[in-house]
Design a protein around this motif. Sequence first.
Motif, short mmCIF file in Angstrom:
data_model
loop_
_atom_site.label_atom_id
_atom_site.label_comp_id
_atom_site.label_asym_id
_atom_site.label_seq_id
_atom_site.Cartn_x
_atom_site.Cartn_y
_atom_site.Cartn_z
N VAL A 101 -0.10 -2.03 -0.17
CA VAL A 101 -0.60 -1.37 -1.14
C VAL A 101 -1.18 -1.84 -1.93
N MET A 102 -2.51 -1.64 -2.82
CA MET A 102 -2.58 -1.53 -3.98
C MET A 102 -2.82 -1.16 -4.64
N THR A 103 -2.07 -0.61 -5.48
CA THR A 103 -2.61 0.65 -6.00
C THR A 103 -3.23 0.53 -7.43
N ALA A 104 -3.81 1.97 -8.06
CA ALA A 104 -4.84 1.63 -9.39
C ALA A 104 -4.39 0.82 -10.65
N THR A 105 -3.10 0.70 -10.72
CA THR A 105 -2.43 -0.06 -12.04
C THR A 105 -2.29 -1.97 -11.06
N GLY A 106 -3.17 -2.21 -10.40
CA GLY A 106 -3.24 -3.54 -10.24
C GLY A 106 -1.97 -4.04 -9.03
N GLN A 107 -0.20 -3.45 -8.86
CA GLN A 107 0.02 -3.35 -8.30
C GLN A 107 0.35 -4.12 -6.60
N GLU A 108 0.51 -4.25 -6.13
CA GLU A 108 0.55 -4.74 -4.61
C GLU A 108 1.95 -5.02 -4.34
N ILE A 109 1.78 -3.87 -3.24
CA ILE A 109 3.33 -3.48 -2.99
C ILE A 109 3.31 -3.68 -1.20
N PRO A 110 3.68 -5.23 -0.56
CA PRO A 110 3.62 -5.53 0.73
C PRO A 110 4.80 -4.63 2.10
N ASN A 111 4.18 -4.03 3.23
CA ASN A 111 5.41 -3.24 4.58
C ASN A 111 5.41 -2.16 2.97
N ALA A 112 4.68 -1.25 2.75
CA ALA A 112 4.53 0.33 1.66
C ALA A 112 4.47 0.65 2.83
N SER A 113 4.39 2.11 2.76
CA SER A 113 4.39 3.07 2.96
C SER A 113 3.80 4.43 2.62
#
Length: 118
Positions: free
Chosen positions: A74-86
Amino acid sequence: MHRRLFRAASLVTLSACAPAGAQAPATAPPPVAAPTASPAPAARSDTMSFDRPQYVSTYRRRPNPPVLIRNATVMTATGQEIPNASILFRDGRIVVVGSGVQAPADAVIVDGTGKFVT
């Protein structure tokens, strides 16, 4: 010779347009009242532009079952990348983003392994 005649004619024409010592009127004319319009219908906040209402949408959200996309990056609007997310959607809106999100019993589950969600 022709230039002198042109200059003289230009000066005569310009001096005839504005009398000596002419000034703008001291008071401006009163403003003209704008025609009164019927008040606009109350607009929702999602139909407002910066300074005026936009075209009102006729879209109506349809009820949908919950949807869970799991194991995606998941790539959020704030630039954070969350691997293996739901991501859990309910009626087309994001409800929860993160790891370890539990799906409701009636949810449609989408496997997002190797996929990116923005």
